[in-house]
Write a protein that holds these residues in place. Structure first.
Motif, short mmCIF file in Angstrom:
data_model
loop_
_atom_site.label_atom_id
_atom_site.label_comp_id
_atom_site.label_asym_id
_atom_site.label_seq_id
_atom_site.Cartn_x
_atom_site.Cartn_y
_atom_site.Cartn_z
N THR A 134 -110.89 72.09 -63.27
CA THR A 134 -110.83 73.72 -63.83
C THR A 134 -112.26 73.98 -64.39
O THR A 134 -112.31 74.62 -64.48
CB THR A 134 -109.81 74.63 -63.06
OG1 THR A 134 -109.47 74.51 -62.07
CG2 THR A 134 -110.04 75.99 -64.06
N ASN A 135 -111.38 72.98 -65.35
CA ASN A 135 -112.31 73.02 -67.05
C ASN A 135 -113.25 72.01 -66.82
O ASN A 135 -114.52 72.34 -67.39
CB ASN A 135 -111.48 72.06 -67.98
CG ASN A 135 -110.12 73.47 -68.47
OD1 ASN A 135 -110.12 73.71 -67.80
ND2 ASN A 135 -108.96 72.19 -69.37
N ASP A 136 -113.23 71.35 -65.91
CA ASP A 136 -114.92 69.87 -66.23
C ASP A 136 -115.89 71.40 -65.34
O ASP A 136 -116.83 70.90 -65.69
CB ASP A 136 -114.08 69.24 -64.74
CG ASP A 136 -115.10 68.28 -64.98
OD1 ASP A 136 -116.02 68.23 -65.23
OD2 ASP A 136 -114.77 66.73 -65.31
N ALA A 137 -115.24 72.26 -63.47
CA ALA A 137 -116.28 73.06 -63.81
C ALA A 137 -116.69 74.13 -64.11
O ALA A 137 -118.01 74.29 -64.50
CB ALA A 137 -115.83 73.55 -62.53
N PHE A 138 -115.89 74.68 -64.82
CA PHE A 138 -116.19 75.71 -65.76
C PHE A 138 -116.96 76.00 -67.03
O PHE A 138 -117.50 76.34 -67.98
CB PHE A 138 -114.84 76.43 -65.52
CG PHE A 138 -115.32 77.50 -64.59
CD1 PHE A 138 -115.90 78.39 -64.25
CD2 PHE A 138 -114.61 77.18 -64.08
CE1 PHE A 138 -115.43 79.27 -62.90
CE2 PHE A 138 -113.83 77.90 -62.19
CZ PHE A 138 -114.64 78.45 -61.62
N THR A 157 -120.52 67.70 -58.17
CA THR A 157 -120.82 68.69 -58.18
C THR A 157 -119.21 69.83 -58.65
O THR A 157 -118.49 69.21 -58.72
CB THR A 157 -121.76 69.15 -57.22
OG1 THR A 157 -120.67 69.31 -55.97
CG2 THR A 157 -123.05 68.13 -56.88
N VAL A 158 -119.98 70.97 -58.57
CA VAL A 158 -119.11 71.80 -59.44
C VAL A 158 -118.90 72.21 -58.14
O VAL A 158 -116.66 72.93 -57.42
CB VAL A 158 -120.05 73.59 -59.79
CG1 VAL A 158 -118.97 74.59 -60.13
CG2 VAL A 158 -120.32 73.24 -61.58
N THR A 159 -119.07 72.42 -57.02
CA THR A 159 -118.72 73.02 -55.20
C THR A 159 -117.92 71.98 -55.25
O THR A 159 -116.46 72.05 -55.02
CB THR A 159 -119.89 72.92 -54.71
OG1 THR A 159 -120.78 74.10 -54.96
CG2 THR A 159 -118.99 72.80 -53.11
N GLN A 160 -117.54 70.34 -55.66
CA GLN A 160 -116.41 69.50 -55.14
C GLN A 160 -115.74 70.10 -56.32
O GLN A 160 -114.65 69.53 -55.71
CB GLN A 160 -117.68 68.13 -55.34
CG GLN A 160 -118.83 67.35 -54.34
CD GLN A 160 -119.13 65.90 -54.38
OE1 GLN A 160 -119.54 66.41 -55.81
NE2 GLN A 160 -118.63 65.24 -54.11
N LEU A 161 -116.15 69.68 -57.69
CA LEU A 161 -114.67 70.05 -58.46
C LEU A 161 -114.29 70.89 -57.60
O LEU A 161 -112.95 71.30 -57.83
CB LEU A 161 -115.02 70.68 -59.63
CG LEU A 161 -115.65 69.07 -59.98
CD1 LEU A 161 -116.39 69.55 -61.71
CD2 LEU A 161 -114.62 68.28 -60.97
N TYR A 162 -114.58 72.65 -57.20
CA TYR A 162 -113.55 73.42 -57.07
C TYR A 162 -112.56 72.95 -55.81
O TYR A 162 -111.57 73.60 -55.38
CB TYR A 162 -114.77 74.09 -56.22
CG TYR A 162 -115.62 75.66 -57.00
CD1 TYR A 162 -115.05 75.58 -58.48
CD2 TYR A 162 -116.96 75.99 -56.55
CE1 TYR A 162 -116.25 76.15 -59.39
CE2 TYR A 162 -117.26 76.98 -57.73
CZ TYR A 162 -116.90 77.05 -58.96
OH TYR A 162 -117.28 77.46 -60.17
N TRP A 163 -113.10 72.20 -55.06
CA TRP A 163 -112.79 71.56 -53.84
C TRP A 163 -111.37 70.86 -53.93
O TRP A 163 -110.40 70.96 -53.54
CB TRP A 163 -113.10 70.46 -52.40
CG TRP A 163 -114.15 71.52 -51.18
CD1 TRP A 163 -115.69 72.16 -51.30
CD2 TRP A 163 -113.71 72.02 -50.29
NE1 TRP A 163 -115.65 72.96 -50.64
CE2 TRP A 163 -114.59 72.96 -49.88
CE3 TRP A 163 -112.89 72.57 -49.77
CZ2 TRP A 163 -114.42 73.64 -48.53
CZ3 TRP A 163 -112.44 72.91 -48.66
CH2 TRP A 163 -113.31 73.84 -48.27
#
Length: 287
Positions: free
Chosen positions: A53-57, A81-87
């Motif tokens: 979460t930290n990495d993405a946001f 990608t942010v999408t990959q991190l969301y998954w």
């Protein structure tokens, strides 16, 4: 890339409180392997979910740029990608939820509240309309969740209640977990100011961050002594004081170093937490 995103060095903050909470359960005669292991794996999943979460946001909010002084992040480098991190977040929190449901069967419905609050807070640290880490509340978050809730929650799933011993034992673990964040915040003052991230180090200055680090170390080392004086434990509880020379060294490094030179101190602080916690858990169990 996924190993980098998970940040294995930070997982000591998830493992250590479970060791100490389990030692507290053992000290009062209620050690139970199943809930202990479940708490361990659940804590690791929550920590991984929080890291992703930290990495993405942080990337989305502009905190992780090419000027970043800390260890590399996958979104910043374009590795994920942010999408990959969301998954990845979804998988980590789903696993934590599955483990939580098992703990509900073992320890009762109170675990539902603890689990939901833990997941929500792990995300709220950098995500949501009021990210805690961006408003100077990160230190409180870490102390509460990696100290009080993690240690006492681990004891609760094995005992069915939280003894005073567990509340006391949670204090140094929360304090030392917070020192890791303090190093991170002191290092990133210049870049956090640019991105609007208002950590305590940004609000109060570098010297205040150094003082906070020292106070947290002192609090951690004073707790075992207090527990012995109050008669809650016997002399083995003083075993973590063997890490005092290391703590003095870490404090000196924070006073002297700046910028990327603090990355090594970040890792050393995480190792210091684990070493202190392992000796603390052993001392409590032997008491």
């Amino acid at each position: 890339a996924w190993v980098l995103a998970v940040r294995p060095a930070t997982l000591t903050a998830a493992v250590t409180p479970v060791l100490v909470g389990t030692a507290c359960a053992r000290a009062v005669g209620h050690f139970n392997l199943d809930p202990a292991l479940s708490a361990l794996f659940g804590a690791i999943c929550l920590q991984i979910g929080s890291n992703l979460t930290n990495d993405a946001f942080d990337f989305k909010k502009g905190s992780d740029t090419t000027e970043r002084l800390g260890p590399p992040r996958t979104a910043q480098l374009g590795l994920l990608t942010v999408t990959q991190l969301y998954w990845g977040m979804a998988v980590a929190f789903a696993l934590a939820t599955a483990i939580g449901l098992h703990l509900v069967v073992l320890a009762g419905p109170a675990i539902v509240a603890i689990g939901l609050l833990s997941i929500a807070s792990a995300m709220a640290y950098t995500a949501g309309p009021y990210p805690l880490g961006y408003h100077g509340l990160g230190d409180v978050f870490v102390f509460v969740f990696f100290g009080l809730i993690a240690v006492c929650g681990t004891a609760f799933v094995q005992i069915g209640s939280v003894p005073a011993l567990a509340w006391a034992a949670a204090v140094p673990i929360g304090a030392l977990a917070t020192t890791i964040l303090v190093v991170n915040n002191v290092r990133d003052i210049s870049t956090d100011v640019k991105s609007g991230k208002r950590t305590l180090a940004v609000r109060w200055g570098r010297n205040a961050g150094v003082i906070e680090y020292g106070v947290l170390l002192a609090l951690a080392h004073a707790t075992p002594v207090t527990m012995l004086v109050l008669g809650w434990c016997k002399w083995p509880v003083l075993l973590p004081l063997l890490t005092a020379p290391l703590s003095f060294s870490l404090f000196g490094q924070l006073r002297e170093k700046t910028g990327r030179d603090l990355n090594a101190l970040l890792v050393a602080s995480a190792r210091g937490l684990f070493l202190f916690g392992a000796l603390f858990a052993l001392g409590i169990a032997l008491s």
